[in-house]
Scaffold this motif. Structure first.
Motif, short mmCIF file in Angstrom:
data_model
loop_
_atom_site.label_atom_id
_atom_site.label_comp_id
_atom_site.label_asym_id
_atom_site.label_seq_id
_atom_site.Cartn_x
_atom_site.Cartn_y
_atom_site.Cartn_z
N GLY A 29 1.04 -1.62 0.45
CA GLY A 29 0.05 0.36 0.29
C GLY A 29 0.37 1.03 -0.29
O GLY A 29 1.91 1.29 0.39
N ALA A 30 0.16 2.57 -1.02
CA ALA A 30 0.83 3.47 -0.06
C ALA A 30 -0.16 5.02 -0.08
O ALA A 30 -2.20 4.48 -0.30
CB ALA A 30 1.76 3.95 -1.54
N THR A 31 -0.24 5.37 1.04
CA THR A 31 -0.70 6.91 1.18
C THR A 31 0.27 8.31 0.15
O THR A 31 1.10 8.22 0.81
CB THR A 31 -0.79 6.84 2.51
N PHE A 32 -0.55 8.83 -0.39
CA PHE A 32 0.24 9.86 -0.40
C PHE A 32 -0.56 11.42 -0.17
O PHE A 32 -2.53 10.98 0.07
CB PHE A 32 0.21 10.03 -2.09
N LEU A 33 0.09 12.44 0.52
CA LEU A 33 -0.27 13.47 0.35
C LEU A 33 -0.67 13.74 -1.19
O LEU A 33 0.84 14.23 -2.37
CB LEU A 33 0.00 14.62 0.68
N THR A 84 5.30 6.65 -8.04
CA THR A 84 4.87 8.41 -7.78
C THR A 84 4.72 9.22 -8.54
O THR A 84 3.63 9.65 -8.85
CB THR A 84 6.50 8.69 -6.13
N GLU A 85 6.28 9.32 -9.45
CA GLU A 85 6.07 9.85 -10.48
C GLU A 85 5.05 9.95 -11.59
O GLU A 85 4.45 10.88 -12.21
CB GLU A 85 6.99 10.24 -11.69
N ALA A 86 4.39 8.81 -11.90
CA ALA A 86 3.59 8.35 -12.86
C ALA A 86 2.75 8.60 -12.93
O ALA A 86 1.54 9.22 -13.43
CB ALA A 86 3.37 6.48 -13.68
N THR A 115 1.34 21.73 -11.25
CA THR A 115 1.95 20.88 -11.43
C THR A 115 1.36 20.01 -9.75
O THR A 115 0.57 20.47 -9.02
CB THR A 115 2.82 21.77 -10.52
N VAL A 116 1.42 18.21 -9.79
CA VAL A 116 0.85 17.63 -8.85
C VAL A 116 2.08 17.26 -8.53
O VAL A 116 3.31 16.56 -8.79
CB VAL A 116 0.36 16.73 -9.99
N THR A 117 2.00 17.13 -7.29
CA THR A 117 3.00 17.00 -5.90
C THR A 117 2.36 15.28 -5.09
O THR A 117 1.26 15.79 -5.19
CB THR A 117 3.58 17.36 -5.63
N LEU A 118 3.21 14.14 -5.21
CA LEU A 118 2.59 13.30 -4.07
C LEU A 118 3.39 13.15 -3.27
O LEU A 118 4.72 13.17 -4.24
CB LEU A 118 2.24 12.04 -5.37
N HIS A 119 3.54 13.45 -2.62
CA HIS A 119 3.69 12.91 -1.18
C HIS A 119 3.50 11.75 -0.55
O HIS A 119 2.87 11.54 0.22
CB HIS A 119 4.03 14.19 -0.16
N ALA A 124 10.22 12.75 1.41
CA ALA A 124 10.42 12.56 0.16
C ALA A 124 9.11 12.48 -0.86
O ALA A 124 7.81 12.13 -0.42
CB ALA A 124 10.57 10.89 -0.36
N TRP A 125 9.65 13.76 -1.93
CA TRP A 125 7.95 13.78 -2.74
C TRP A 125 7.96 13.38 -4.22
O TRP A 125 9.42 13.37 -4.60
CB TRP A 125 7.02 14.92 -2.63
N ALA A 126 7.72 13.63 -5.42
CA ALA A 126 7.81 13.87 -6.77
C ALA A 126 6.81 14.00 -7.23
O ALA A 126 5.47 14.47 -7.23
CB ALA A 126 7.44 11.87 -7.18
N SER A 127 7.01 15.15 -8.35
CA SER A 127 6.12 15.86 -8.40
C SER A 127 6.38 16.18 -10.62
O SER A 127 6.78 15.70 -11.13
CB SER A 127 6.46 17.63 -8.51
#
Length: 132
Positions: A29-33, A84-86, A115-119, A124-127
């Motif tokens: 699982g993964a949880t993102f802001l 996360t990037e995809a 711009t979308v950023t997933l934390h 660690a985060w990617a945009s």
């Protein structure tokens, strides 16, 4: 350039293909802001980038379509490592579609970029950044 950012969250399950992912190759699982930033060079006639309420609603609509899903089972992600990037790109592209459809109001058609950023965590985060 002016900008506003709205936030939501996303919980998914997925797995990866490729040795580079180590144990993440197994289902996990993964949880993102999720932050979505809307940019434009000039404010609209109401002196805003975009209506924050509409931006929040549309981000939630896009995220809700992915929330609590095993992305390995979703046809849109067949054969894709949902990094996360995809995922940031998918959300940005879907938001852009909502802008083009007029869901964020007529004034939003002048938005220059998203711009979308997933934390993934506090460290660690990617945009993904795209133009409209």
């Amino acid at each position: 350039m002016f900008s506003i950012t709205v936030r939501d969250h996303l919980m998914i399950a997925h797995s990866f293909r490729g040795e580079v992912f180590g144990p993440a190759q197994r289902l996990h699982g993964a949880t993102f802001l999720v932050d979505a930033t809307f940019r434009r060079a000039e404010l609209d006639a109401d002196n805003i980038v975009v209506d924050i309420g509409l931006a929040t609603t549309e981000l939630h609509t896009v995220v809700a379509a992915l929330n609590y899903r095993n992305l390995d089972d979703e046809p849109d992600f067949a054969g894709i490592n949902t990094s996360t990037e995809a995922l940031a790109k998918v959300i940005a592209d879907r938001l852009a579609d909502r802008v083009h459809a007029g869901a964020l109001g007529e004034g939003a058609r002048e938005i220059a970029g998203i711009t979308v950023t997933l934390h993934e965590s506090h460290i660690a985060w990617a945009s993904y950044e795209r133009t409209l």
